[in-house]
Design a protein around this motif. Structure first.
Motif, PDB file in Angstrom:
ATOM      1  N   PRO A   2     -21.562  -7.801  13.486  1.00 46.20           N
ATOM      2  CA  PRO A   2     -23.145  -8.229  13.047  1.00 46.20           C
ATOM      3  C   PRO A   2     -23.416  -7.919  11.561  1.00 46.20           C
ATOM      4  CG  PRO A   2     -22.928  -5.946  14.073  1.00 46.20           C
ATOM      5  CD  PRO A   2     -21.665  -6.661  14.025  1.00 46.20           C
ATOM      6  N   ILE A   3     -23.788  -8.761  10.662  1.00 43.02           N
ATOM      7  CA  ILE A   3     -24.202  -8.662   9.190  1.00 43.02           C
ATOM      8  C   ILE A   3     -25.257  -9.852   9.172  1.00 43.02           C
ATOM      9  CG2 ILE A   3     -22.244 -10.553   8.722  1.00 43.02           C
ATOM     10  CD1 ILE A   3     -22.156  -8.572   6.297  1.00 43.02           C
ATOM     11  N   GLY A  61     -34.137   0.073   3.325  1.00 42.53           N
ATOM     12  CA  GLY A  61     -32.579  -0.138   4.080  1.00 42.53           C
ATOM     13  C   GLY A  61     -32.693   0.506   5.344  1.00 42.53           C
ATOM     14  N   TYR A  62     -31.584   0.257   6.068  1.00 37.80           N
ATOM     15  CA  TYR A  62     -31.301   0.930   7.389  1.00 37.80           C
ATOM     16  C   TYR A  62     -30.110   1.611   7.446  1.00 37.80           C
ATOM     17  CZ  TYR A  62     -34.869  -2.727   8.403  1.00 37.80           C
ATOM     18  OH  TYR A  62     -35.816  -3.698   8.413  1.00 37.80           O
ATOM     19  N   THR A  63     -29.833   2.548   8.461  1.00 36.03           N
ATOM     20  CA  THR A  63     -28.877   3.375   8.727  1.00 36.03           C
ATOM     21  C   THR A  63     -27.505   2.493   8.366  1.00 36.03           C
ATOM     22  OG1 THR A  63     -29.895   4.468  10.256  1.00 36.03           O
ATOM     23  CG2 THR A  63     -27.652   4.913  10.030  1.00 36.03           C
ATOM     24  N   TYR A  64     -27.327   1.381   8.943  1.00 33.50           N
ATOM     25  CA  TYR A  64     -26.158   0.962   8.789  1.00 33.50           C
ATOM     26  C   TYR A  64     -26.124  -0.419   7.476  1.00 33.50           C
ATOM     27  CZ  TYR A  64     -24.635   3.053  12.818  1.00 33.50           C
ATOM     28  OH  TYR A  64     -24.767   4.210  13.877  1.00 33.50           O
ATOM     29  N   SER A  65     -27.167  -0.283   6.814  1.00 31.85           N
ATOM     30  CA  SER A  65     -27.056  -1.247   5.714  1.00 31.85           C
ATOM     31  C   SER A  65     -25.900  -1.137   4.790  1.00 31.85           C
ATOM     32  CB  SER A  65     -28.410  -1.201   4.941  1.00 31.85           C
ATOM     33  OG  SER A  65     -29.387  -1.825   5.521  1.00 31.85           O
ATOM     34  N   GLY A  66     -25.275  -2.160   4.293  1.00 33.25           N
ATOM     35  CA  GLY A  66     -24.179  -2.291   3.638  1.00 33.25           C
ATOM     36  C   GLY A  66     -22.887  -1.714   4.197  1.00 33.25           C
ATOM     37  N   HIS A  67     -22.830  -1.653   5.466  1.00 34.05           N
ATOM     38  CA  HIS A  67     -21.498  -1.107   6.015  1.00 34.05           C
ATOM     39  C   HIS A  67     -20.379  -1.830   5.528  1.00 34.05           C
ATOM     40  CE1 HIS A  67     -18.805   0.146   9.332  1.00 34.05           C
ATOM     41  NE2 HIS A  67     -19.732   1.021   9.762  1.00 34.05           N
ATOM     42  N   PRO A  68     -19.396  -1.078   5.382  1.00 34.16           N
ATOM     43  CA  PRO A  68     -17.927  -1.672   4.589  1.00 34.16           C
ATOM     44  C   PRO A  68     -17.399  -2.740   5.450  1.00 34.16           C
ATOM     45  CG  PRO A  68     -17.757   0.700   5.114  1.00 34.16           C
ATOM     46  CD  PRO A  68     -19.250   0.411   5.223  1.00 34.16           C
ATOM     47  N   VAL A  69     -17.138  -2.391   6.646  1.00 36.47           N
ATOM     48  CA  VAL A  69     -16.424  -2.983   7.649  1.00 36.47           C
ATOM     49  C   VAL A  69     -17.022  -4.497   7.827  1.00 36.47           C
ATOM     50  CG1 VAL A  69     -15.190  -3.408   9.924  1.00 36.47           C
ATOM     51  CG2 VAL A  69     -15.765  -1.306   9.100  1.00 36.47           C
ATOM     52  N   ALA A 125     -16.527  -6.415   4.674  1.00 39.89           N
ATOM     53  CA  ALA A 125     -15.061  -6.966   4.473  1.00 39.89           C
ATOM     54  C   ALA A 125     -14.854  -8.090   5.352  1.00 39.89           C
ATOM     55  CB  ALA A 125     -14.002  -5.821   4.750  1.00 39.89           C
ATOM     56  N   VAL A 126     -15.315  -8.142   6.513  1.00 37.46           N
ATOM     57  CA  VAL A 126     -15.086  -9.248   7.428  1.00 37.46           C
ATOM     58  C   VAL A 126     -15.814 -10.544   6.813  1.00 37.46           C
ATOM     59  CG1 VAL A 126     -15.580 -10.126   9.777  1.00 37.46           C
ATOM     60  CG2 VAL A 126     -14.731  -7.833   9.607  1.00 37.46           C
ATOM     61  N   ALA A 127     -16.962 -10.262   6.368  1.00 41.59           N
ATOM     62  CA  ALA A 127     -17.752 -11.450   5.529  1.00 41.59           C
ATOM     63  C   ALA A 127     -16.768 -11.886   4.548  1.00 41.59           C
ATOM     64  CB  ALA A 127     -19.152 -10.758   5.153  1.00 41.59           C
ATOM     65  N   LEU A 128     -16.380 -11.141   3.655  1.00 38.43           N
ATOM     66  CA  LEU A 128     -15.658 -11.535   2.325  1.00 38.43           C
ATOM     67  C   LEU A 128     -14.298 -12.266   2.714  1.00 38.43           C
ATOM     68  CD1 LEU A 128     -15.810  -8.631   0.101  1.00 38.43           C
ATOM     69  CD2 LEU A 128     -16.922 -10.861  -0.272  1.00 38.43           C
ATOM     70  N   GLU A 129     -13.783 -11.773   3.974  1.00 39.90           N
ATOM     71  CA  GLU A 129     -12.499 -12.691   4.325  1.00 39.90           C
ATOM     72  C   GLU A 129     -12.931 -14.022   4.909  1.00 39.90           C
ATOM     73  OE1 GLU A 129      -8.698 -13.437   4.784  1.00 39.90           O
ATOM     74  OE2 GLU A 129      -9.819 -11.766   3.912  1.00 39.90           O
ATOM     75  N   THR A 130     -14.271 -14.009   5.821  1.00 41.74           N
ATOM     76  CA  THR A 130     -14.819 -15.291   6.286  1.00 41.74           C
ATOM     77  C   THR A 130     -15.122 -16.542   5.317  1.00 41.74           C
ATOM     78  OG1 THR A 130     -15.795 -13.964   8.098  1.00 41.74           O
ATOM     79  CG2 THR A 130     -16.694 -16.242   7.840  1.00 41.74           C
ATOM     80  N   LEU A 131     -15.673 -15.850   3.944  1.00 45.36           N
ATOM     81  CA  LEU A 131     -16.060 -16.808   3.204  1.00 45.36           C
ATOM     82  C   LEU A 131     -14.767 -17.215   2.485  1.00 45.36           C
ATOM     83  CD1 LEU A 131     -18.865 -14.727   1.372  1.00 45.36           C
ATOM     84  CD2 LEU A 131     -19.149 -16.852   2.768  1.00 45.36           C
ATOM     85  N   LYS A 132     -13.629 -16.367   2.346  1.00 47.65           N
ATOM     86  CA  LYS A 132     -12.333 -17.123   1.789  1.00 47.65           C
ATOM     87  C   LYS A 132     -11.859 -17.878   2.482  1.00 47.65           C
ATOM     88  CE  LYS A 132      -7.821 -15.039   0.613  1.00 47.65           C
ATOM     89  NZ  LYS A 132      -6.922 -13.692   0.650  1.00 47.65           N
ATOM     90  N   ILE A 133     -12.023 -17.796   3.937  1.00 48.31           N
ATOM     91  CA  ILE A 133     -11.282 -18.699   4.968  1.00 48.31           C
ATOM     92  C   ILE A 133     -11.976 -19.858   4.919  1.00 48.31           C
ATOM     93  CG2 ILE A 133     -10.916 -19.016   7.370  1.00 48.31           C
ATOM     94  CD1 ILE A 133     -10.370 -16.330   7.621  1.00 48.31           C
ATOM     95  N   TYR A 134     -13.361 -19.799   4.833  1.00 55.38           N
ATOM     96  CA  TYR A 134     -14.242 -21.232   4.833  1.00 55.38           C
ATOM     97  C   TYR A 134     -13.673 -21.876   3.588  1.00 55.38           C
ATOM     98  CZ  TYR A 134     -17.862 -19.415   7.905  1.00 55.38           C
ATOM     99  OH  TYR A 134     -18.580 -18.946   9.045  1.00 55.38           O
TER     100      TYR A 134
END
Length: 203
Positions: free
Chosen positions: A40-41, A67-75, A78-87
């Motif tokens: 979730p992001i 913000g919220y408790t889990y805003s900016g969660h690193p995991v 990181a998945v989003a960055l890898e997803t954009l790389k794959i795209y």
């Protein structure tokens, strides 16, 4: 404000649906396709004009922060960055443009079905409008939930589609779908439409 939660990240044949329709939004919402729905992001992108207004007023009134408790969660980040790389590595946007004619042709063919009053397709997203009478485009009574019936039968044939308000069957295949899988998609959706036509007495 452009909602890019579904039509962003290549779905319409451009990185964002706003580009497909030549819209320059002040804000864009993004979410599941940012991580290919693995985690979730979500996010909000703002134009420079909006950012400048926030920045200027923050200088006068104090920091605009929320913000919220889990805003900016690193995991998920990181998945989003890898997803954009794959795209980018797989050139998903170009792949969508390449496959669009195939999906559009398949939906166009299903447009001849007695239950289909209208079909549409942009990139790899499409829809079939289900009607009781093809000639007049007369809709079914909403209580019959015909699109939901089609979706249920499609799932029984091994295909996931989504019933939408107005008896629309939404088609949103994976961006990595193959041409052969699009053929399977249309075959299974056609069977679901046939099942519905028989069930609701439409010839």
């Amino acid at each position: 404000i452009a909602d890019e939660v579904i039509c962003g990240f290549g779905r319409t044949g451009n990185m964002f649906g706003s580009q497909t329709y030549n819209i320059t939004p002040d804000m864009m919402t993004v979410a599941k396709q940012l991580s290919a729905a693995y985690l979730p992001i979500s996010g909000l992108m703002v134009s420079e004009q909006v950012f400048d207004a926030l920045s200027e007023q923050s200088g006068k009134l104090g920091l605009f922060g929320h913000g919220y408790t889990y805003s900016g969660h690193p995991v998920p980040a990181a998945v989003a960055l890898e997803t954009l790389k794959i795209y980018e590595e797989r050139d998903i946007v170009a792949r969508v443009r390449e496959l669009h004619p195939k999906l559009k042709a398949g939906l166009s063919e299903l447009g001849n079905h007695p239950l289909v009053g209208h079909h549409r397709c942009v990139g790899l997203i499409g829809g079939l409008e289900i009607v009781e009478d093809k000639a007049s485009k007369q809709s079914f009574e909403a209580s019959k939930k015909v699109a939901a019936f089609v979706a249920k039968r499609a799932q029984e044939h091994g295909l996931i589609v989504r019933p939408l308000p107005g008896d629309i069957v939404g088609c949103c295949p994976p961006l990595i779908i193959s041409e052969a899988e699009i053929d399977q998609f249309m075959d299974r959706l056609g069977k679901a439409l046939d099942d519905a036509a028989q069930h609701f007495g439409v010839n």
